[in-house]
Design an enzyme around this catalytic site. Structure first.
Site, PDB file in Angstrom:
ATOM      1  N   LYS A  13     -18.744  10.652  -9.971  1.00 43.02           N
ATOM      2  CA  LYS A  13     -17.587  10.606  -9.057  1.00 43.02           C
ATOM      3  C   LYS A  13     -16.362  11.286  -9.672  1.00 43.02           C
ATOM      4  O   LYS A  13     -15.695  12.062  -9.015  1.00 43.02           O
ATOM      5  CB  LYS A  13     -17.209   9.150  -8.715  1.00 43.02           C
ATOM      6  CG  LYS A  13     -18.203   8.418  -7.854  1.00 43.02           C
ATOM      7  CD  LYS A  13     -17.644   7.080  -7.381  1.00 43.02           C
ATOM      8  CE  LYS A  13     -17.343   6.100  -8.495  1.00 43.02           C
ATOM      9  NZ  LYS A  13     -18.514   5.603  -9.234  1.00 43.02           N
ATOM     10  N   ARG A  89     -14.136  -1.107  -4.068  1.00 44.88           N
ATOM     11  CA  ARG A  89     -15.337  -1.539  -4.795  1.00 44.88           C
ATOM     12  C   ARG A  89     -15.821  -2.906  -4.347  1.00 44.88           C
ATOM     13  O   ARG A  89     -16.832  -3.388  -4.876  1.00 44.88           O
ATOM     14  CB  ARG A  89     -15.007  -1.609  -6.284  1.00 44.88           C
ATOM     15  CG  ARG A  89     -15.564  -0.476  -7.121  1.00 44.88           C
ATOM     16  CD  ARG A  89     -15.081  -0.712  -8.529  1.00 44.88           C
ATOM     17  NE  ARG A  89     -15.826  -0.049  -9.549  1.00 44.88           N
ATOM     18  CZ  ARG A  89     -15.459   1.084 -10.143  1.00 44.88           C
ATOM     19  NH1 ARG A  89     -14.409   1.735  -9.744  1.00 44.88           N
ATOM     20  NH2 ARG A  89     -16.174   1.566 -11.141  1.00 44.88           N
ATOM     21  N   ARG A 128     -21.831   9.679 -21.930  1.00 45.85           N
ATOM     22  CA  ARG A 128     -20.370   9.656 -21.789  1.00 45.85           C
ATOM     23  C   ARG A 128     -19.737   8.706 -22.807  1.00 45.85           C
ATOM     24  O   ARG A 128     -18.670   8.975 -23.348  1.00 45.85           O
ATOM     25  CB  ARG A 128     -20.011   9.228 -20.357  1.00 45.85           C
ATOM     26  CG  ARG A 128     -18.533   9.237 -20.067  1.00 45.85           C
ATOM     27  CD  ARG A 128     -18.272   8.970 -18.604  1.00 45.85           C
ATOM     28  NE  ARG A 128     -18.717   7.634 -18.189  1.00 45.85           N
ATOM     29  CZ  ARG A 128     -18.650   7.181 -16.945  1.00 45.85           C
ATOM     30  NH1 ARG A 128     -18.174   7.955 -15.988  1.00 45.85           N
ATOM     31  NH2 ARG A 128     -19.046   5.968 -16.640  1.00 45.85           N
ATOM     32  N   ARG A 145     -22.416  -3.424 -15.416  1.00 49.73           N
ATOM     33  CA  ARG A 145     -21.706  -2.643 -14.386  1.00 49.73           C
ATOM     34  C   ARG A 145     -22.639  -2.306 -13.224  1.00 49.73           C
ATOM     35  O   ARG A 145     -22.226  -2.294 -12.070  1.00 49.73           O
ATOM     36  CB  ARG A 145     -21.123  -1.370 -14.999  1.00 49.73           C
ATOM     37  CG  ARG A 145     -19.956  -1.697 -15.920  1.00 49.73           C
ATOM     38  CD  ARG A 145     -19.525  -0.511 -16.725  1.00 49.73           C
ATOM     39  NE  ARG A 145     -18.956   0.529 -15.897  1.00 49.73           N
ATOM     40  CZ  ARG A 145     -18.903   1.808 -16.248  1.00 49.73           C
ATOM     41  NH1 ARG A 145     -19.413   2.203 -17.385  1.00 49.73           N
ATOM     42  NH2 ARG A 145     -18.343   2.668 -15.451  1.00 49.73           N
TER      43      ARG A 145
END
Ligand code: AMP
Length: 189
Positions: A13, A89, A128, A145
């Site tokens: 994203k 979210r 990442r 997550r």
């Protein structure tokens, strides 16, 4: 035009949001970036948000909705719209956002959902974590997550499918290719 870029953590994203914001001249609003900046600064927001962000949980709805409200109430006139990245979210955030759109007279909002298989999301987040030193990209936090995404964020898709509609784009492959897929869904800039 205004965009909501939606999808699981690690789907790309942030990368796509930067490219689309530049191509369509939109204000990029990333709640994750705002929270990370607040944490780095050590501001009161940062101190409140830190434990939620670092554990891979969600910052409470009222805090994050307040943050987004402040930005949407002061949109820069020179931009053609905004791109929301990482918000909403939860269903509560999606409902609050609809209310805010009504209040502010914001009508043209398109929702794009990026998808990728779970093993790819995990690989990307692990990479990442090393490259950007993100504390929430550790193996254990990543698992959490993804669980939070399924339980709290996934239902937002059905919410939008019933109202505004959701454009789907495959997030696998080269960055340029993914950008082109999204552009095909929403129309060229
Ligand atoms: P992101 O960079 O979008 O992956 O966000 C990183 C972290 O910031 C998330 O795991 C949450 O802890 C927090 N966060 C970002 N956006 C939101 C949101 N809309 N609601 C609650 N927490 C958020």
């Amino acid at each position: 035009m205004n965009l909501i870029l939606f999808g699981p953590p690690g789907v790309g994203k942030g990368t796509q949001a930067l490219r689309l914001a530049a191509a369509y001249d939109l204000l990029h609003i990333s709640t994750g970036d705002m929270l990370r900046a607040a944490i780095a600064e050590g501001s009161p927001l940062g101190r409140t948000a830190q434990k939620f962000v670092e554990s891979g949980g969600l910052v409470p709805d009222d805090i994050i909705i307040g943050l987004v409200r402040e930005v949407l109430e002061r949109l820069p006139e020179e931009k053609k719209g905004f791109l929301l990245d990482g918000f909403p979210r939860t269903l509560e955030q999606a409902r609050a956002l609809d209310e805010l759109f009504r209040e502010l007279g914001i009508a043209d909002v398109r929702i794009v959902m990026l998808t990728a298989p779970e093993h790819e999301l995990i690989d990307r987040m692990l990479r990442r974590g090393i490259e950007q030193n993100r504390k929430d990209d550790s193996a254990e936090t990543i698992r959490h997550r993804l669980e939070v995404y399924s339980a709290q964020t996934e239902p937002v898709k059905a919410y939008y499918e019933k109202s505004r509609g959701v454009k789907m784009a495959d997030g696998l492959g080269a960055v340029d290719e993914v950008t082109m897929r999204i552009e095909r869904e929403i129309g060229k800039p």
